[in-house]
Design a protein around this motif. Structure first.
Motif, PDB file in Angstrom:
ATOM      1  N   ILE A   1       0.925  -1.024  -0.149  1.00  0.00           N
ATOM      2  CA  ILE A   1      -0.030  -0.015   0.036  1.00  0.00           C
ATOM      3  C   ILE A   1       0.915   1.276  -0.097  1.00  0.00           C
ATOM      4  O   ILE A   1       0.438   2.109  -0.538  1.00  0.00           O
ATOM      5  N   LYS A   2       2.099   1.170   0.725  1.00  0.00           N
ATOM      6  CA  LYS A   2       2.913   2.356   0.895  1.00  0.00           C
ATOM      7  C   LYS A   2       2.347   3.520   1.437  1.00  0.00           C
ATOM      8  O   LYS A   2       2.364   4.646   1.056  1.00  0.00           O
ATOM      9  N   PHE A   3       1.629   3.242   2.596  1.00  0.00           N
ATOM     10  CA  PHE A   3       0.892   4.223   3.415  1.00  0.00           C
ATOM     11  C   PHE A   3       1.789   5.219   4.096  1.00  0.00           C
ATOM     12  O   PHE A   3       3.037   4.913   4.426  1.00  0.00           O
ATOM     13  N   THR A   4       1.380   6.535   4.423  1.00  0.00           N
ATOM     14  CA  THR A   4       2.265   7.153   5.023  1.00  0.00           C
ATOM     15  C   THR A   4       1.975   7.027   6.652  1.00  0.00           C
ATOM     16  O   THR A   4       0.958   7.428   7.122  1.00  0.00           O
ATOM     17  N   TRP A   5       3.028   6.862   7.221  1.00  0.00           N
ATOM     18  CA  TRP A   5       2.793   6.666   8.783  1.00  0.00           C
ATOM     19  C   TRP A   5       2.459   7.640   9.525  1.00  0.00           C
ATOM     20  O   TRP A   5       1.563   7.605  10.330  1.00  0.00           O
ATOM     21  N   ALA A   6       2.891   9.022   9.325  1.00  0.00           N
ATOM     22  CA  ALA A   6       2.654   9.984  10.007  1.00  0.00           C
ATOM     23  C   ALA A   6       0.986  10.428   9.872  1.00  0.00           C
ATOM     24  O   ALA A   6       0.662  10.941  10.603  1.00  0.00           O
ATOM     25  N   LYS A   7       0.487  10.022   8.747  1.00  0.00           N
ATOM     26  CA  LYS A   7      -1.095  10.305   8.673  1.00  0.00           C
ATOM     27  C   LYS A   7      -1.895   8.970   9.083  1.00  0.00           C
ATOM     28  O   LYS A   7      -2.852   9.369   9.848  1.00  0.00           O
ATOM     29  N   VAL A   8      -1.314   7.844   8.992  1.00  0.00           N
ATOM     30  CA  VAL A   8      -2.130   6.731   9.282  1.00  0.00           C
ATOM     31  C   VAL A   8      -1.893   6.610  11.067  1.00  0.00           C
ATOM     32  O   VAL A   8      -2.922   6.297  11.647  1.00  0.00           O
ATOM     33  N   ASP A   9      -0.730   7.009  11.646  1.00  0.00           N
ATOM     34  CA  ASP A   9      -0.335   6.757  12.895  1.00  0.00           C
ATOM     35  C   ASP A   9       0.215   7.994  13.450  1.00  0.00           C
ATOM     36  O   ASP A   9       1.241   7.967  13.828  1.00  0.00           O
ATOM     37  N   PRO A  10      -0.469   8.925  13.552  1.00  0.00           N
ATOM     38  CA  PRO A  10       0.138  10.264  14.272  1.00  0.00           C
ATOM     39  C   PRO A  10       0.626  10.157  15.554  1.00  0.00           C
ATOM     40  O   PRO A  10       1.423  10.878  15.950  1.00  0.00           O
ATOM     41  N   GLY A  11      -0.169   9.369  16.249  1.00  0.00           N
ATOM     42  CA  GLY A  11       0.165   9.479  17.614  1.00  0.00           C
ATOM     43  C   GLY A  11       1.178   8.237  18.116  1.00  0.00           C
ATOM     44  O   GLY A  11       1.461   7.868  19.343  1.00  0.00           O
ATOM     45  N   CYS A  12       1.687   7.555  17.091  1.00  0.00           N
ATOM     46  CA  CYS A  12       2.725   6.592  17.056  1.00  0.00           C
ATOM     47  C   CYS A  12       2.287   5.219  17.828  1.00  0.00           C
ATOM     48  O   CYS A  12       3.196   4.377  18.230  1.00  0.00           O
ATOM     49  N   HIS A  13       0.895   5.183  17.919  1.00  0.00           N
ATOM     50  CA  HIS A  13       0.258   3.605  18.735  1.00  0.00           C
ATOM     51  C   HIS A  13       0.743   2.700  17.911  1.00  0.00           C
ATOM     52  O   HIS A  13       1.129   1.648  18.554  1.00  0.00           O
ATOM     53  N   LEU A  14       0.534   2.496  16.656  1.00  0.00           N
ATOM     54  CA  LEU A  14       0.882   1.488  15.751  1.00  0.00           C
ATOM     55  C   LEU A  14       2.409   1.071  15.778  1.00  0.00           C
ATOM     56  O   LEU A  14       2.873  -0.060  15.919  1.00  0.00           O
ATOM     57  N   CYS A  15       3.222   2.118  15.896  1.00  0.00           N
ATOM     58  CA  CYS A  15       4.638   2.127  15.701  1.00  0.00           C
ATOM     59  C   CYS A  15       5.023   1.630  17.149  1.00  0.00           C
ATOM     60  O   CYS A  15       6.017   0.465  17.195  1.00  0.00           O
ATOM     61  N   ASN A  16       4.645   1.984  18.162  1.00  0.00           N
ATOM     62  CA  ASN A  16       4.988   1.405  19.618  1.00  0.00           C
ATOM     63  C   ASN A  16       4.432  -0.025  19.563  1.00  0.00           C
ATOM     64  O   ASN A  16       5.499  -0.820  20.152  1.00  0.00           O
ATOM     65  N   PHE A  17       3.323  -0.315  19.162  1.00  0.00           N
ATOM     66  CA  PHE A  17       2.989  -1.841  19.029  1.00  0.00           C
ATOM     67  C   PHE A  17       3.924  -2.758  18.107  1.00  0.00           C
ATOM     68  O   PHE A  17       3.948  -3.753  18.917  1.00  0.00           O
ATOM     69  N   LEU A  18       4.230  -2.183  17.206  1.00  0.00           N
ATOM     70  CA  LEU A  18       5.117  -2.685  16.162  1.00  0.00           C
ATOM     71  C   LEU A  18       6.471  -3.017  16.972  1.00  0.00           C
ATOM     72  O   LEU A  18       7.248  -4.029  16.835  1.00  0.00           O
ATOM     73  N   GLY A  19       6.990  -1.977  17.710  1.00  0.00           N
ATOM     74  CA  GLY A  19       8.293  -1.882  18.164  1.00  0.00           C
ATOM     75  C   GLY A  19       8.370  -2.962  19.424  1.00  0.00           C
ATOM     76  O   GLY A  19       9.307  -3.577  19.588  1.00  0.00           O
ATOM     77  N   PHE A  20       7.184  -2.864  20.120  1.00  0.00           N
ATOM     78  CA  PHE A  20       7.171  -3.927  21.298  1.00  0.00           C
ATOM     79  C   PHE A  20       7.034  -5.465  20.871  1.00  0.00           C
ATOM     80  O   PHE A  20       7.749  -6.256  21.298  1.00  0.00           O
ATOM     81  N   SER A  21       6.410  -5.474  19.793  1.00  0.00           N
ATOM     82  CA  SER A  21       6.583  -7.058  19.212  1.00  0.00           C
ATOM     83  C   SER A  21       7.819  -7.257  18.886  1.00  0.00           C
ATOM     84  O   SER A  21       8.076  -8.423  19.026  1.00  0.00           O
ATOM     85  N   MET A  22       8.574  -6.495  18.202  1.00  0.00           N
ATOM     86  CA  MET A  22       9.881  -6.760  17.783  1.00  0.00           C
ATOM     87  C   MET A  22      10.508  -7.144  18.792  1.00  0.00           C
ATOM     88  O   MET A  22      11.565  -8.141  18.757  1.00  0.00           O
ATOM     89  N   VAL A  23      10.606  -6.312  19.935  1.00  0.00           N
ATOM     90  CA  VAL A  23      11.456  -6.697  21.026  1.00  0.00           C
ATOM     91  C   VAL A  23      10.981  -7.954  21.829  1.00  0.00           C
ATOM     92  O   VAL A  23      11.664  -8.868  22.208  1.00  0.00           O
ATOM     93  N   PHE A  24       9.669  -8.026  22.018  1.00  0.00           N
ATOM     94  CA  PHE A  24       9.025  -9.172  22.794  1.00  0.00           C
ATOM     95  C   PHE A  24       9.323 -10.520  22.032  1.00  0.00           C
ATOM     96  O   PHE A  24       9.815 -11.313  22.717  1.00  0.00           O
ATOM     97  N   PHE A  25       8.984 -10.658  20.942  1.00  0.00           N
ATOM     98  CA  PHE A  25       9.039 -11.760  20.044  1.00  0.00           C
ATOM     99  C   PHE A  25      10.790 -11.984  19.754  1.00  0.00           C
ATOM    100  O   PHE A  25      10.926 -13.268  19.135  1.00  0.00           O
ATOM    101  N   GLY A  26      11.423 -10.971  19.710  1.00  0.00           N
ATOM    102  CA  GLY A  26      12.953 -11.095  19.609  1.00  0.00           C
ATOM    103  C   GLY A  26      13.518 -11.822  20.784  1.00  0.00           C
ATOM    104  O   GLY A  26      14.268 -12.703  20.877  1.00  0.00           O
ATOM    105  N   GLN A  27      13.145 -11.371  22.009  1.00  0.00           N
ATOM    106  CA  GLN A  27      13.801 -11.752  23.412  1.00  0.00           C
ATOM    107  C   GLN A  27      13.340 -12.817  23.792  1.00  0.00           C
ATOM    108  O   GLN A  27      14.144 -13.787  24.507  1.00  0.00           O
ATOM    109  N   CYS A  28      11.998 -13.489  23.414  1.00  0.00           N
ATOM    110  CA  CYS A  28      11.655 -14.276  24.071  1.00  0.00           C
ATOM    111  C   CYS A  28      12.330 -15.693  23.506  1.00  0.00           C
ATOM    112  O   CYS A  28      12.577 -16.729  24.170  1.00  0.00           O
ATOM    113  N   PRO A  29      12.439 -15.986  22.267  1.00  0.00           N
ATOM    114  CA  PRO A  29      13.346 -17.127  21.833  1.00  0.00           C
ATOM    115  C   PRO A  29      14.715 -17.310  22.462  1.00  0.00           C
ATOM    116  O   PRO A  29      15.089 -18.305  23.040  1.00  0.00           O
TER     117      PRO A  29
END
Length: 363
Positions: A104-132
Motif C-alpha cells: 500500500i505504501k501508506f504514510t505513517w505520519a497520517k495513518v499513525d500520528p500518535g505513534c500507537h501502531l509504531c509502539n505496538f510494532l516496536g514492542f512486538s519486535m522486542v518481545f518476540f525477539g527476546q523470548c526465543p
C-alpha cells in the motif's frame, strides 16, 4: 560518512525527534527501497515460509507429545512448543503490519500520528525477539540439571510447571518491551519505513534501553552455550560408559542435538545484531545531544541484521522437524534404541520394575 551529514529537514515529520518519525528521512528512503531487499515479495515470501514452517512443527510437536510417558521429554516438548508458538506469533503479528505497508505504501505520519501502531510494532519486535533467546537459555538450563542430576526430584519438571516457566519468560519479555512505552527509550520508524524498533540514538534513555536489550540477549546466548557444553560433555561420558545400558539415554541425546541446533542458529542470527546495537550506541556517546538522525549506511545495516534475525524464526522449527530420533535413525541406522534395565532383567518382579521405571528409565 559523518554523523552530522544526516541532518533532519525542518518542519517535516522526520525532523521531530520527540516522535517515532525522527530517525531517518522517509522521503528519501522510499525511492532507495524500491530496488532493495525491502520489496513486498521478499517480505511476503519470508513471512509465508516462516508461518508454514512453524505451523508444521507445531503439528508434529502436538502429535509427539501424546505418545510420551517420559516426564523429562514431555517438559522439554513444552518448552519447545512455547518456542514454536512464540516464533509463529512473532511472524504473524509483524507480517500483518509490514507486508501491507510494502503493497500500500501508506504514510505513517497520517495513518499513525500518535505513534500507537509504531509502539505496538516496536514492542512486538522486542518481545518476540527476546523470548526465543530466553527460552533457549531456559531449555538449556533444564537439560543441564536434568542430565547432571537425573535422580533428583527437584529437577523433575511437570508439564504444568513447564508451562508456568514459559509464562514467566513471556511476562518478563513483555515488561521489557513495555519499557519504551513507560518512558525508558522510545520506538521509532526504521528504514525503509515499514517497521519500528528501538532507537539507536545517543540520548540517555535510548542508550540504556538498547544496552539492556542487547546485553540481555548476549547473556542468554552465552548462558545457553555454557549449559549446553557441560551437558554434552556429561552426556558423552555417560553414553559411552558400559553401565549406560542400564539407563535410557537416546532421548537425552535427541534433545541435546535439537538444543545445540537451536543455540547455533540463535548465535548466528542474533549475535551480529546485538553486537551492532552495542557498537552503534557506544560510538555515538561522545556526540550525545547532537545527533537526531541515523546515517543511511547505519539504517541499511540494521535492516540487513534484522533480516538475519528473521531466519532464526524460520529455521527454529526445522531443527525439531529434521533432528527427531525417527529422522536421525533413517539417516544413521546405528542409532538404535539402547536397552533399559528392564529389558536386561525381564524376571524382575512387577513392583521393582515399576520403581525402576519411575526412578531410572523415565528420567
Amino acid at each position: 560518512m559523518g554523523w552530522g551529514d544526516m541532518e533532519p529537514r525542518n518542519g517535516s515529520a522526520a525532523g521531530r525527534s520527540d516522535t517515532c518519525f525522527g530517525v531517518f528521512n522517509t522521503s528519501d528512503s522510499r525511492d532507495n527501497a524500491q530496488n532493495s531487499i525491502a520489496s513486498p515479495w521478499f517480505s511476503t515470501a519470508f513471512g509465508l515460509i516462516g508461518l508454514c514452517s512453524n505451523l508444521f512443527a507445531l503439528c508434529v510437536l502436538l502429535s509427539s507429545s501424546r505418545k510420551l510417558s517420559s516426564r523429562a521429554r514431555s517438559s522439554f516438548l513444552v518448552f519447545l512448543c512455547g518456542l514454536v508458538v512464540t516464533d509463529f506469533m512473532g511472524l504473524l503479528v509483524t507480517a500483518s503490519v509490514i507486508i501491507p505497508y510494502h503493497f500500500i505504501k501508506f504514510t505513517w505520519a497520517k495513518v499513525d500520528p500518535g505513534c500507537h501502531l509504531c509502539n505496538f510494532l516496536g514492542f512486538s519486535m522486542v518481545f518476540f525477539g527476546q523470548c526465543p533467546l530466553l527460552l533457549g537459555a531456559t531449555m538449556a538450563g533444564e537439560r543441564f540439571f536434568g542430565i547432571n542430576h537425573p535422580f533428583s526430584r527437584s529437577t523433575s519438571i511437570s508439564k504444568r510447571r513447564a508451562w508456568s516457566i514459559v509464562g514467566l519468560v513471556w511476562g518478563f519479555s513483555c515488561l521489557l518491551g513495555l519499557l519504551p512505552v513507560l518512558g525508558l527509550g522510545r520506538y521509532t520508524l526504521q528504514y525503509p519505513g515499514s517497521w519500528c524498533f528501538l532507537t539507536l540514538l545517543p540520548d540517555t534513555g535510548n542508550v540504556v534501553f538498547c544496552l539492556l536489550f542487547a546485553l540481555l540477549g548476549i547473556f542468554s546466548v552465552l548462558l545457553s552455550f555454557i549449559f549446553n557444553t557441560v551437558s554434552v560433555v556429561t552426556l558423552c561420558r555417560v553414553y559411552h560408559d558400559r553401565e549406560s545400558v542400564q539407563r535410557r539415554r537416546d532421548s537425552e541425546v535427541e534433545m541435546m542435538v535439537q538444543l545445540v541446533g537451536i543455540m547455533i542458529i540463535a548465535t548466528i542470527c542474533w549475535m551480529p545484531l546485538l553486537i551492532f546495537i552495542i557498537q552503534t550506541v557506544l560510538q555515538q556517546l561522545p556526540a550525545s545531544g547532537q545527533i537526531q538522525m541515523l546515517p543511511m549506511e547505519t539504517q541499511k545495516m540494521l535492516l540487513i541484521y534484522i533480516r538475519m534475525v528473521t531466519w532464526n524464526q524460520i529455521l527454529d522449527p526445522w531443527v525439531y522437524i529434521l533432528f527427531r530420533r525417527a529422522v536421525l535413525q533413517r539417516v544413521y541406522p546405528s542409532l538404535r534404541p539402547r536397552p533399559s534395565i528392564l529389558s536386561l532383567y525381564p524376571v524382575l518382579n512387577p513392583s521393582l520394575g515399576r520403581k525402576l521405571t519411575a526412578d531410572s528409565v523415565l528420567q
